[in-house]
Design an enzyme around this catalytic site. Structure first.
Site, PDB file in Angstrom:
ATOM      1  N   GLU A 202       0.889  -1.167   0.000  1.00  0.00           N
ATOM      2  CA  GLU A 202       0.000   0.000   0.000  1.00  0.00           C
ATOM      3  C   GLU A 202       0.919   1.207   0.000  1.00  0.00           C
ATOM      4  O   GLU A 202       1.558   1.519   1.000  1.00  0.00           O
ATOM      5  CB  GLU A 202      -0.905  -0.043   1.239  1.00  0.00           C
ATOM      6  CG  GLU A 202      -2.150   0.805   1.092  1.00  0.00           C
ATOM      7  CD  GLU A 202      -2.040   2.123   1.830  1.00  0.00           C
ATOM      8  OE1 GLU A 202      -1.694   3.125   1.148  1.00  0.00           O
ATOM      9  OE2 GLU A 202      -2.282   2.149   3.029  1.00  0.00           O
TER      10      GLU A 202
ATOM     11  N   CYS B  40      -2.126   9.181   3.135  1.00  0.00           N
ATOM     12  CA  CYS B  40      -1.831   8.756   1.763  1.00  0.00           C
ATOM     13  C   CYS B  40      -2.966   9.054   0.794  1.00  0.00           C
ATOM     14  O   CYS B  40      -2.739   9.112  -0.421  1.00  0.00           O
ATOM     15  CB  CYS B  40      -1.463   7.278   1.724  1.00  0.00           C
ATOM     16  SG  CYS B  40      -2.737   6.177   2.354  1.00  0.00           S
TER      17      CYS B  40
END
Length: 477
Positions: free
Chosen positions: A248, A284
């Protein structure tokens, strides 16, 4: 209150060195953290292999009950966990409390899904000569999972790896970010109280590249799950060989605001401020690139600036604080350099752009060239660009002009337009009439391009932490 002193002392007794853990907001030392040796990681893997035998012997009901119990323990110690998050990450306390709530929810989903992981029956008689057989698939745990986690969600992003691993019957070793190890260590104690078998969840602190390489190279680690930068993610992927892997990675989330939603511009601007500046933009999926139809751009920018300028900088322990110190001085200086570059290349500084003690003023830049760092790379700070577009087609092209592809958001009342964006945006998740800074802990979550490989989201992460086995019974033999 959950005491972690014994856990840290145990690690320290086997370590030859320590490093200073620094409070990001005050830049003062919190405490010394063990710089664990490579041998400690190897020993943890051996312990994890032994713990795996205990974990896979548990029933799904037993694993589910442990996860349910840890939810209760975290809830009972909610303020303690939140204060720990704030202390080590500088996250404002109200956002830290929200992270604890999400962590409880994450483990609840894991508890539910632990009871639901099922295979399927397969009609072998659909194939020539396949009759006379009953066939089905089952899922089995894979062993020791190695997890490397980031600083920005030091509890919930650990939970997103630990919860699925334990739910399916694996053991897991977490190498937390050097800057935020305390939440992960506190979670170890919570699981002990919940009755988790010894060493099924371990935390090893210290240098990420060195300790991560031990997990990558060790034959008894079956999977690596990593959250962090694309550069490190690509390196890990090149080294893991035949291990399972989930990455990720980064993003520069884009948002389009269409002229069809002009009556909601103020509301959208308020949502976008949350998306751009929550936890100082160190998320993010932080809203980084906003493309607004030229007919409503000025109105949007007026509201957006007004709400941004009202954000309160201050002590993260104060519930009224919106923004606080950046994680470290290096990040602070990088952000200032990127803002300066954007202005020098023709971008307009709408507001912010200056140091604010150990933080950065929430910053809005307009009409920024696409080849500047704040446009084409991941800012990971309180900086957002607002660019005007003439049409939805232009917005779509600009949004896709990125090496990243995690989340994207679109505000529109035009249904065909919404479907076009939904199908054509090159990202893993499209949020229609929502900001891209949106994640529910049970939804599938994975990126395209340089944003990742594989999926998180409890049920989906579990499927990447098991082996599927096919079984056939020939009852005519």
């Amino acid at each position: 209150m959950i005491d972690i002193a014994n856990n840290i002392q145990t690690l320290a007794e086997q370590s030859s060195d320590t490093y200073d853990l620094i409070n990001p907001h005050t830049r003062q030392k919190i405490r010394a953290i063990p710089e664990c040796t490579s041998e400690q990681m190897e020993k943890a893997i051996v312990k994890g292999k032994t713990a795996f035998q205990k974990m896979k012997a548990l029933t799904s009901e037993e694993r589910s009950s442990i996860l349910e119990k840890v939810c209760e323990i975290i809830a009972e110690n909610k303020e303690d966990f939140a204060k720990t998050i704030t202390l080590e990450s500088g996250k404002p306390i109200r956002f830290a409390l929200g992270e604890v709530d999400r962590t409880i929810q994450t483990f609840k989903f894991a508890a539910i899904e632990a009871r639901k992981l099922e295979g399927e029956s397969i009609r072998l008689d659909a194939a020539t000569n396949g009759g006379g057989r009953d066939a089905y698939t089952i899922y089995q745990p894979i062993g020791v999972v190695g997890a490397i986690t980031p600083f920005n969600f030091p509890l919930n992003l650990v939970a997103h790896k630990v919860g699925p691993a334990l739910a399916v019957g694996n053991s897991i070793i977490v190498k937390p970010a050097e800057k935020t190890p305390l939440s992960a260590i506190k979670l170890v104690e919570a699981f002990k109280q919940a009755g988790l078998p010894d060493d099924a969840y371990q935390v090893i602190t210290g240098d990420g590249p060195r300790l991560g390489k031990v997990m990558i190279d060790h034959p008894d680690v079956a999977k690596i799950t990593f959250t962090g930068s694309p550069e490190v993610g690509k390196l890990i992927k090149s080294q893991v060989g035949l291990k399972k892997i989930t990455l990720e990675l980064g993003n520069n989330s884009a948002l389009y605001v269409d002229n069809s939603v002009r009556d909601k511009i103020k509301d959208i601007a308020e949502k976008a401020v949350v998306g751009a500046f929550s936890y100082n933009g160190q998320v993010c999926i932080s809203t980084q690139r906003i493309y607004v139809h030229e007919e409503v751009k000025d109105e949007f920018l007026t509201h957006f600036k007004q709400v941004t300028d009202a954000l309160v900088y201050g002590d993260p322990n104060d519930p009224n604080t919106d923004v606080s110190g950046i994680i470290d001085e290096k990040s602070q200086n990088r952000l200032l350099d990127w803002i300066k570059e954007a202005v020098q290349e023709g971008g307009e500084l709408v507001t912010g752009g200056e140091l604010q003690e150990n933080g950065i003023q929430p910053t809005i830049l307009a009409n920024v060239p696409k080849d500047t760092n704040v446009s084409c790379n991941e800012v990971f700070g309180p900086v957002v660009i607002v660019n005007s577009v003439r049409s939805a087609d232009e917005a779509l092209a600009e949004m896709n002009d990125s090496i990243y592809g995690l989340n994207a958001g679109v505000f529109t009342y035009h249904l065909p337009q919404a479907f076009t964006f939904a199908h054509e945006l090159e990202v893993g998740q499209v949020l229609i009439n929502d900001i891209p800074t949106l994640r529910f802990d049970h939804m599938p979550y994975g990126g395209l391009k340089s944003s990742g490989y594989g999926y998180e989201g409890i049920k989906y992460a579990m499927r990447e932490m098991v082996h599927m086995k096919f079984i056939s019974m020939n009852y005519n033999f």
